[in-house]
Design an enzyme around this catalytic site. Structure first.
Site, PDB file in Angstrom:
ATOM      1  N   HIS A 445       0.816  -1.220   0.000  1.00  0.00           N
ATOM      2  CA  HIS A 445       0.000   0.000   0.000  1.00  0.00           C
ATOM      3  C   HIS A 445       0.852   1.274   0.000  1.00  0.00           C
ATOM      4  O   HIS A 445       0.339   2.363  -0.241  1.00  0.00           O
ATOM      5  CB  HIS A 445      -0.928  -0.006   1.212  1.00  0.00           C
ATOM      6  CG  HIS A 445      -2.194   0.757   0.998  1.00  0.00           C
ATOM      7  ND1 HIS A 445      -2.384   1.624  -0.047  1.00  0.00           N
ATOM      8  CD2 HIS A 445      -3.348   0.784   1.722  1.00  0.00           C
ATOM      9  CE1 HIS A 445      -3.580   2.154   0.026  1.00  0.00           C
ATOM     10  NE2 HIS A 445      -4.203   1.657   1.089  1.00  0.00           N
ATOM     11  N   ASP A 449      -2.245   1.983  -4.454  1.00  0.00           N
ATOM     12  CA  ASP A 449      -3.486   2.341  -3.768  1.00  0.00           C
ATOM     13  C   ASP A 449      -4.533   1.251  -3.980  1.00  0.00           C
ATOM     14  O   ASP A 449      -4.434   0.444  -4.919  1.00  0.00           O
ATOM     15  CB  ASP A 449      -4.019   3.676  -4.291  1.00  0.00           C
ATOM     16  CG  ASP A 449      -3.129   4.848  -3.917  1.00  0.00           C
ATOM     17  OD1 ASP A 449      -2.389   4.725  -2.916  1.00  0.00           O
ATOM     18  OD2 ASP A 449      -3.157   5.872  -4.624  1.00  0.00           O
TER      19      ASP A 449
END
Length: 477
Positions: A445, A449
């Site tokens: 992450h 995204d």
């Protein structure tokens, strides 16, 4: 003429390795390219082939020695002089000695040694007390005699020092005193059977001590009076301790670093793979016959990943947060998690974007075979950009795989199964039997995204469900 056996260059970043096993004994003949010894590095375990044919004249590096690349580990007599000398000496010895003399060791001791060697893939647990498997015929009798002379009768401390690893482990597990165990092995040595007998005798004594109290009517608990067997006191957690193999230790460190150094999340999509299964069904027998390897659904999905990944560059990249940079790769070095006897290994196919479904099937089978036969090189496990782990081959329905840093994405392909699903036909809903699976993507992450991961899975789903897979394998029809 003596040929030097040097530790070869095992990879660009590998400078040393640890010898885990010799596959040929001193005095034995070896062919060129025959596996000579096993070496372990931080990246992988592999076999090192002999550079020449001849007789292994001298071993200069023992098991568990860490050797630098280029160092001489053995000598090979390429003209066979050592073998001729051995042949000349053999008749003199056999005229006076029984043919089976090297097998003097008691059967129980031999069984202990075989069990210990089976439990440890790497012979790191061998000690001076446990004869190595590579001990030659001349050394075995001398060593047995030396052990017998070295062990004083009735000396419990000496007994403890001469325990083999498996016997020592049993003694420690059951908190036994070696000086109280009668050894039936050669020279009074304690064998595994001796320890097991002591354990059983100890258990019998405990049961005998408990039975009178349990039999006394006035001391029976209410449950016992009602005909219910009373629960025995818990004797503690039972088990055994083993040294981690080098591969398992490396996996442990790698997985811990992965979870400590990245921000991992997993997203998944349900996918209809009926098109893949139908295309595969029509050619799988012909493919195996012509190529010598099976055609599983994995290369189809791998091909889909290679078609989609260039449109999602964040998933074919690495990130350096401290340096403030990200590196995006123009090629796809596609890794595949291989379940090998020595542990999980993840080699990768370089430039996988250029491979067709049949080429991917052949290459994946070759990688798996080389890993399981310890013929993989450290370069094969370096430089990956994206990984696939096929947990579906073991029936897993859903998965959350762990990243293989510095990669930013790993895809799990769980099991494929037939299920009734709702489909649209001519504008109307209907129930149909389809081949279905989940595609599970773990991503970093810090670089990717959630929306990026969702778009990748959506594109991969579309490719898997709509691509013309029959054309991909049409040459085998």
């Amino acid at each position: 003429m003596a040929e030097e056996v040097k530790l070869p260059q095992l990879g660009e970043s590998v400078t040393e390795g640890t010898i885990t096993a010799w596959l040929v004994k001193e005095g034995e003949h070896v062919e060129e390219d025959q596996p000579l010894f096993e070496i372990s590095t931080e990246k992988v375990d592999t076999e090192v082939p002999s550079p020449a044919s001849g007789v292994l004249k001298q071993i200069r590096a023992e098991v568990d020695d860490t050797i630098e690349v280029g160092a001489v580990v053995a000598l090979i007599d390429t003209d066979g002089a050592a073998a001729e000398e051995a042949a000349e000496e053999a008749p003199t010895e056999t005229e006076e000695e029984p043919e089976e003399e090297p097998a003097e060791a008691a059967p129980a001791e031999a069984e202990e040694q075989a069990a210990a060697e089976t439990e440890e893939q790497a012979p790191a647990a061998e000690t001076e007390e446990q004869a190595p498997a590579a001990e030659d015929e001349e050394q075995a009798p001398r060593r047995a005699a030396a052990e017998q002379r070295a062990e004083p009768e009735g000396d419990g401390r000496a007994k403890g020092e001469l325990l083999s690893p498996i016997v020592r482990r049993l003694v420690n597990e059951h908190d036994l005193d070696p000086s109280r165990i009668e050894g039936t092995g050669k020279g009074g040595r304690i064998t595994r059977e001796d320890v097991e007998r002591a354990i059983e005798e100890g258990g019998a004594r405990r049961r005998a001590e408990e039975e009178p109290a349990a039999a006394a009517p006035e001391e029976k608990p209410a449950a016992a009076q009602a005909g219910v067997e009373p629960r025995k006191p818990h004797e503690g957690v039972r088990g055994h301790t083993e040294k981690l193999s080098r591969v398992r230790a490396a996996i442990a460190r790698s997985m811990w670093r992965s979870l400590q150094s990245t921000a991992q999340l997993t997203a998944a999509r349900e996918v209809d793979v009926t098109g893949i299964m139908q295309a595969r069904e029509g050619v799988k027998d012909a493919f195996r016959q012509r190529e010598g390897v099976p055609l599983s659904p994995l290369p189809f999905i791998a091909r889909g990943v290679c078609l989609v990944l260039p449109r999602h560059e964040a998933l074919n990249a690495s990130i350096d947060v401290e340096g403030g940079v990200a590196k995006y790769y123009d090629t796809i070095n596609l890794g595949f998690a291989v379940d090998a006897p020595q542990g999980l290994i993840v080699p990768n196919l370089k430039d996988a974007q250029d491979l067709t479904v049949p080429a991917l099937a052949r290459s994946i089978a070759d990688l798996a075979d080389r890993v399981r036969n310890k013929r993989i090189s450290p370069d094969d496990v370096q430089g990956g950009t994206f990984t696939i782990t096929n947990t579906g081959s073991r029936g897993v329905l859903f998965d959350t795989p762990v990243l293989n840093p510095p990669e930013t994405g790993i895809l799990a392909t769980p099991t494929i199964e037939k299920r009734p699903v709702v489909v649209s036909q001519d504008g109307a809903d209907a129930i149909a039997i389809r081949w279905m699976t989940y595609l599970c993507l773990t991503y970093d992450h810090r670089m990717v995204d959630g929306a990026d991961a969702a778009r990748f899975l959506a594109d991969l789903k579309e490719i898997v469900e709509t691509h013309d897979w029959t054309t991909e394998v049409g040459a085998y029809r």
